[in-house]
Design an enzyme around this catalytic site. Structure first.
Site, PDB file in Angstrom:
ATOM      1  CE1 TYR A 102     -22.946  23.334  47.929  1.00 42.16           C
ATOM      2  CE2 TYR A 102     -23.613  22.518  45.771  1.00 42.16           C
ATOM      3  CZ  TYR A 102     -23.747  22.516  47.144  1.00 42.16           C
ATOM      4  OH  TYR A 102     -24.673  21.703  47.733  1.00 42.16           O
ATOM      5  CG  HIS A 158      -3.696  13.622   0.165  1.00 46.49           C
ATOM      6  ND1 HIS A 158      -3.883  13.153  -1.113  1.00 46.49           N
ATOM      7  CD2 HIS A 158      -4.081  12.614   0.995  1.00 46.49           C
ATOM      8  CE1 HIS A 158      -4.340  11.904  -1.068  1.00 46.49           C
ATOM      9  NE2 HIS A 158      -4.477  11.564   0.204  1.00 46.49           N
ATOM     10  CD  GLU A 175      -9.141   7.229   4.224  1.00 47.25           C
ATOM     11  OE1 GLU A 175      -9.566   8.389   4.437  1.00 47.25           O
ATOM     12  OE2 GLU A 175      -8.092   6.995   3.612  1.00 47.25           O
ATOM     13  CE1 TYR A 215      -3.522   2.725   0.659  1.00 45.10           C
ATOM     14  CE2 TYR A 215      -2.037   3.485   2.376  1.00 45.10           C
ATOM     15  CZ  TYR A 215      -3.135   3.691   1.567  1.00 45.10           C
ATOM     16  OH  TYR A 215      -3.836   4.863   1.649  1.00 45.10           O
ATOM     17  NE  ARG A 241     -19.566  24.835  51.487  1.00 47.37           N
ATOM     18  CZ  ARG A 241     -20.712  24.146  51.397  1.00 47.37           C
ATOM     19  NH1 ARG A 241     -20.731  22.869  51.727  1.00 47.37           N
ATOM     20  NH2 ARG A 241     -21.823  24.724  51.015  1.00 47.37           N
ATOM     21  CG  PHE A 243      -3.643   5.607   9.935  1.00 48.66           C
ATOM     22  CD1 PHE A 243      -5.002   5.894   9.968  1.00 48.66           C
ATOM     23  CD2 PHE A 243      -3.222   4.446   9.302  1.00 48.66           C
ATOM     24  CE1 PHE A 243      -5.930   5.034   9.383  1.00 48.66           C
ATOM     25  CE2 PHE A 243      -4.150   3.589   8.719  1.00 48.66           C
ATOM     26  CZ  PHE A 243      -5.504   3.887   8.754  1.00 48.66           C
ATOM     27  CG  ASN A 271      -0.776   7.391   6.507  1.00 48.47           C
ATOM     28  OD1 ASN A 271      -1.914   7.742   6.801  1.00 48.47           O
ATOM     29  ND2 ASN A 271      -0.518   6.456   5.623  1.00 48.47           N
TER      30      ASN A 271
END
Length: 531
Positions: free
Chosen positions: A305, A107, A439, A77, A308, A353, A220
């Protein structure tokens, strides 16, 4: 979101108090895990990085395995196949070179405003370390190019939107890869991008020629998410400490009591974060004449609160930081890529990844940030309400009615708290399938990191508002005096922001207080006091 300065570094304790640091002039990058303080020194301090000479031999076996796979026409791959849903498309060896450049170009598809310089510098450093670990199969020249980019002070223009946090931070790292090859964008004037080729030439750097597996190994990566986790933990530690300090000031200002913070009470429920915050509050309030003046008063039997229960709330936020630190420390030594080269030379596809561990950690830190801000705003509101502040003037205004004092500062705090609650909604439980359903589950960890960055900026503003109002409240108790440490913090505050005896342009004061919170200056000043 404000662009963070790269001019200062935190102390070596990883807690993020900005100022001097004990680092040597150069950081040596090897296959060993980085320490968080090293990452911050490079990301925010501009520290120079040198590549350890042993990195070449560490990376050589995996590189040889990749080159053998290409020569033998193995189906691997990203080496001899396409990417994502195109993984079943076999690529001939003669196209392997073009494949890597095409991957980076296609990309680098981010959009939106640029990511802050410190995040980009951190992710570049972290990716260089991962590749140097020798399981990606990239060439050592890729590591050297990443380091050269850092040392040249070239700021890559990485658009904010594009990563889904699985298959790594693909788009952000592709923008880094594009700059390495002489394409893509660097940061120009303001937020506008500029051409990368000119920046490389000006720095005397030669564009990187990507070979087989180089481009894929750059992309990646989960290092964008990891960068935001490392930096976020540093900032949140500092803000949690600041929340303890501003709470102490509020305790003095509204004539509350420190008795619930006693060690014996805290030991009954010994959460680590709770113990830390309670100890901080005891330390800040030690020897406070204001507290001594009403220690046995009826009104101080049991506070609200937000006062405290501060150790319990602040401490629970600290415990989430500890969870984030465990994830961070594992990731700092991890080898994240796909495929990876094992020690026996096999090349295997994997899912390392995927950013889910980082996404969960980033989301939980946003929850911690939201709650620290929420309880701080409640203390601010109490300081300004004459029915609950035990004698302070309404909104701390000298001429209430004619003047409004800090009324609108609380409005601002409330709006920031509301936004941080929205930002605390987890990104990590969402998923949008991509790449033709190959994906089909993503972490959205990058989105979680972006949310955290904004939330921490908001928290600094919320605490700055409590700081200003609580300091004014303490001063209104004169001639009663605060404790030595809180008094020192107020004196340092007044070196930058004078008291407000009459209404004035408040935004400038709030911004100056925010800067003090972000720099940790008041913490440093109060810490130096001996009692």
């Amino acid at each position: 979101m404000r662009r963070r300065s790269t001019a200062a570094c935190p102390r070596d304790d990883d807690r993020g108090h900005r100022g001097g640091h004990p680092y040597t002039p150069h950081m040596l990058l090897s296959s060993a895990p980085l320490r968080p303080a090293q990452v911050v020194a490079v990301a925010r301090g501009g520290e120079r990085v040198d590549v350890d000479g042993r990195v070449r031999s560490t990376m050589a076996p995996a590189r040889a395995a990749v080159e053998r796979a290409l020569a033998d026409r193995e189906v691997v791959y990203g080496v001899t196949t396409g990417f994502g849903a195109l993984a079943d498309t076999v690529i001939p060896p003669e196209d392997a070179h073009h494949l890597q450049h095409a991957l980076v170009r296609s990309h680098a598809a981010g959009m939106g405003p640029p990511v802050e310089d410190d995040v980009v510098r951190a992710m570049i450093l972290l990716r260089a370390r991962t590749l140097a670990a020798g399981h990606s199969g990239a060439r050592v020249e890729v590591v050297e190019a990443l380091v050269a980019l850092l040392n040249a002070g070239i700021h890559v223009h990485v658009p904010e939107h594009g990563s889904l946090g699985a298959s790594g931070d693909l788009a952000p790292m592709a923008h880094v890869g594009a700059v390495l090859t002489g394409e893509g964008w660097v940061r120009g004037d303001g937020d506008r991008p500029a051409d990368a080729s000119g920046a490389l030439a000006g720095a005397g750097l030669t564009p990187l020629d990507l070979r087989v597996k180089d481009g894929l190994s750059l992309l990646n990566a989960t290092e964008g998410m990891l960068a935001m986790l490392v930096l976020g933990i540093v900032d949140l530690h500092r803000l949690a400490d600041t929340a303890d300090l501003t709470c102490a000031l509020s305790v003095e200002a509204v004539l509350a009591t420190d008795r619930p913070y006693a060690q014996q009470l805290q030991d009954l429920r010994p959460h680590a974060g709770q113990q830390t915050s309670a100890a901080n509050l005891r330390r800040w309030l030690e020897r406070s004449p204001i507290l001594a003046s009403h220690r046995h008063s009826r009104h101080a039997v049991q506070d609200a609160y937000s006062l405290r229960c501060a150790p319990q709330v602040h401490g629970a936020a600290r415990d989430l930081i500890t969870f984030g630190e465990r994830t961070r420390d594992i990731e700092l030594g991890a080898a994240v890529d796909n495929p990876v080269v094992l020690d026996d030379g096999r090349i295997e596809s994997c899912g390392n990844f995927h950013g889910q561990p980082l996404a969960f950690a980033l989301d939980t830190l946003a929850m911690a940030s939201a709650e620290l801000g929420a309880i701080s705003e409640r203390r601010t509101d109490r300081l300004l309400d004459r029915s609950r502040s035990h004698g302070l003037p309404p909104f701390l205004a000298r001429q209430a009615g004619v003047e409004s004092g800090f009324m609108l500062a609380q409005y601002t705090a409330a709006s920031l708290v509301a936004e941080n609650r929205r930002l605390a909604v987890p990104a990590s439980t969402d998923s949008i399938p991509t790449s033709g359903m190959q994906e089909d589950h993503v972490s959205l960890g990058w989105s979680a990191g972006r949310k955290l960055r904004r939330s921490l900026d908001n928290l600094a503003c919320i605490l700055a508002i409590e700081l200003l109002t609580a300091a004014a409240g303490v001063e209104a108790r004169a001639p009663l005096m605060p404790g030595p440490r809180t008094a020192t913090a107020i004196r340092r505050l007044r070196e930058h922001i004078p008291p407000m005896p009459t209404d004035r342009f408040l935004a400038a004061d709030l911004d100056a207080a925010r800067r003090l919170v972000e720099d940790g200056e008041l913490l440093t000043a109060a810490d130096t006091v001996a009692t």
